[in-house]
Design an enzyme around this catalytic site. Structure first.
Site, PDB file in Angstrom:
ATOM      1  N   ASN A   8       0.869  -1.182   0.000  1.00 54.77           N
ATOM      2  CA  ASN A   8       0.000   0.000   0.000  1.00 54.77           C
ATOM      3  C   ASN A   8       0.901   1.224   0.000  1.00 54.77           C
ATOM      4  O   ASN A   8       1.482   1.561   1.031  1.00 54.77           O
ATOM      5  CB  ASN A   8      -0.900  -0.039   1.244  1.00 54.77           C
ATOM      6  N   TRP A   9       0.994   1.852  -1.153  1.00 50.63           N
ATOM      7  CA  TRP A   9       1.907   3.002  -1.269  1.00 50.63           C
ATOM      8  C   TRP A   9       1.342   4.244  -0.591  1.00 50.63           C
ATOM      9  O   TRP A   9       2.043   5.249  -0.458  1.00 50.63           O
ATOM     10  CB  TRP A   9       2.191   3.308  -2.744  1.00 50.63           C
ATOM     11  N   LYS A  10       0.075   4.204  -0.227  1.00 52.18           N
ATOM     12  CA  LYS A  10      -0.589   5.374   0.369  1.00 52.18           C
ATOM     13  C   LYS A  10      -0.412   6.585  -0.555  1.00 52.18           C
ATOM     14  O   LYS A  10      -0.400   6.421  -1.769  1.00 52.18           O
ATOM     15  CB  LYS A  10      -0.070   5.615   1.793  1.00 52.18           C
ATOM     16  N   HIS A  95      -9.438   1.342   5.180  1.00 53.18           N
ATOM     17  CA  HIS A  95      -8.152   1.501   5.879  1.00 53.18           C
ATOM     18  C   HIS A  95      -8.345   2.463   7.052  1.00 53.18           C
ATOM     19  O   HIS A  95      -9.118   3.419   6.960  1.00 53.18           O
ATOM     20  CB  HIS A  95      -7.101   2.040   4.905  1.00 53.18           C
ATOM     21  N   GLU A  97      -6.661   4.817   8.094  1.00 54.00           N
ATOM     22  CA  GLU A  97      -6.414   6.233   7.773  1.00 54.00           C
ATOM     23  C   GLU A  97      -7.640   6.863   7.128  1.00 54.00           C
ATOM     24  O   GLU A  97      -7.946   8.033   7.362  1.00 54.00           O
ATOM     25  CB  GLU A  97      -5.168   6.347   6.875  1.00 54.00           C
ATOM     26  N   GLU A 165      -5.006  -4.630  10.878  1.00 56.78           N
ATOM     27  CA  GLU A 165      -3.975  -3.613  11.057  1.00 56.78           C
ATOM     28  C   GLU A 165      -4.245  -2.848  12.361  1.00 56.78           C
ATOM     29  O   GLU A 165      -5.088  -1.942  12.383  1.00 56.78           O
ATOM     30  CB  GLU A 165      -3.984  -2.627   9.888  1.00 56.78           C
ATOM     31  N   GLY A 171       2.941   2.522  10.840  1.00 58.80           N
ATOM     32  CA  GLY A 171       3.923   3.583  10.676  1.00 58.80           C
ATOM     33  C   GLY A 171       4.680   3.948  11.944  1.00 58.80           C
ATOM     34  O   GLY A 171       5.360   4.965  11.991  1.00 58.80           O
ATOM     35  N   SER A 209       3.749  -1.877  10.371  1.00 57.72           N
ATOM     36  CA  SER A 209       5.200  -1.964  10.592  1.00 57.72           C
ATOM     37  C   SER A 209       5.811  -3.309  10.199  1.00 57.72           C
ATOM     38  O   SER A 209       6.731  -3.787  10.853  1.00 57.72           O
ATOM     39  CB  SER A 209       5.544  -1.612  12.045  1.00 57.72           C
ATOM     40  N   GLY A 230       3.003  -0.971   4.283  1.00 51.24           N
ATOM     41  CA  GLY A 230       3.008   0.447   3.952  1.00 51.24           C
ATOM     42  C   GLY A 230       4.410   0.908   3.603  1.00 51.24           C
ATOM     43  O   GLY A 230       4.904   0.682   2.498  1.00 51.24           O
ATOM     44  N   GLY A 231       5.061   1.549   4.552  1.00 52.46           N
ATOM     45  CA  GLY A 231       6.362   2.171   4.318  1.00 52.46           C
ATOM     46  C   GLY A 231       7.375   1.279   3.612  1.00 52.46           C
ATOM     47  O   GLY A 231       8.055   1.730   2.671  1.00 52.46           O
TER      48      GLY A 231
END
Ligand code: 13P
Length: 247
Positions: A8-10, A95, A97, A165, A171, A209, A230-231
């Site tokens: 997930n590149w967000k 998600h 977010e 999640e 993150g 993470s 993610g990251g």
């Protein structure tokens, strides 16, 4: 069960970044056949250029959101059939977010999941507790409530992926213990029984993470059927190492 490694590149990257990153993943996927499914979910404007790079590779394309309506007067929104048209086979929904930033309720996520299915997309429905809920001992109740509210009836394992999640692990570099992950994933599996016909075949991803150094340990946990990253998915070598841990 064949696991899923999903990136997930967000809201990260411009066209040149996305094309380069996807190109490297596609190249690795062609050179080394992994025993897991691989998915990249770029920001909406990058779906077409990234899709073009992934064409002919084993890497699938997904989006990060869709609207509940098929079309119409919803300025700034993207409809599920547009995602299918762009070459997507998956869409991430609910998600944390989006739940936090856009006030997406379980009912909204449910409506979006219906729309995604109608468009032939596999829905990755995200759930997870906040730190406050975890500390209050409410994790399993929260996850149950989110599943009950976010999943429409009549689902099957082909059209559904669940991503657990924990909000406090996203993150932050913090992850739940293996015992905590095992507990929640077993609970999700149990809760899916009765809701989804072939519930044992639904992939339940862990997200929050995930990195190369913890991926293998997490993927060894029962009922963990892949990762939503993610990251670390923004670094080709890291995402690939996680995909290797999934296979
Ligand atoms: P991080 O891997 O950056 O913690 O993000 C997880 C996530 O939210 C994936 O959807």
């Amino acid at each position: 069960m064949r696991k899923l490694a999903a990136g997930n590149w967000k809201m990260n990257g411009l066209k040149a970044d996305g094309v380069a990153l996807a190109g490297e993943i596609a190249q690795r996927a062609k050179a080394e056949k992994l025993g897991c499914d691989i998915l990249i979910c770029p920001p909406a404007p990058l779906l077409f250029p990234v899709g073009a790079v992934l064409a002919g590779s084993p890497v699938a394309l997904g989006a990060q959101n869709c609207h509940a309506n098929e079309k119409g007067a919803h300025t700034g929104e993207v409809a599920a059939p547009m995602l299918t048209d762009a070459g997507c086979s998956y869409v991430i929904l609910g998600h944390s977010e989006r739940r936090a930033d856009n006030g997406e309720s379980d009912a909204v996520v449910r409506a979006k999941t219906v729309a995604a299915h109608k468009a032939g997309l596999i829905a990755i429905v995200c759930i997870g507790e906040t730190l406050q809920e975890r500390d209050a001992g409410e994790t399993l109740a929260v996850v149950s409530r989110q599943l009950a509210g976010s999943l429409p009836d009549g689902l099957d394992a082909k059209g559904l992926v669940i991503a657990y999640e924990p909000v406090w692990a996203i993150g932050t570099g913090r992850t739940p213990t293996i015992v905590q992950v095992a507990e929640v994933h077993a609970h999700i599996r149990q809760t899916l029984k009765g809701r989804v016909a072939d519930s044992d075949a639904v992939r339940i991803l862990y997200g929050g993470s995930v990195k190369p150094s913890n991926a293998q340990e997490l993927m060894n946990v029962p009922n963990v059927d892949g990762a939503l990253v993610g990251g670390a998915s923004l670094v080709a070598a890291d995402f690939w190492a996680i995909a290797q841990a999934c296979s």
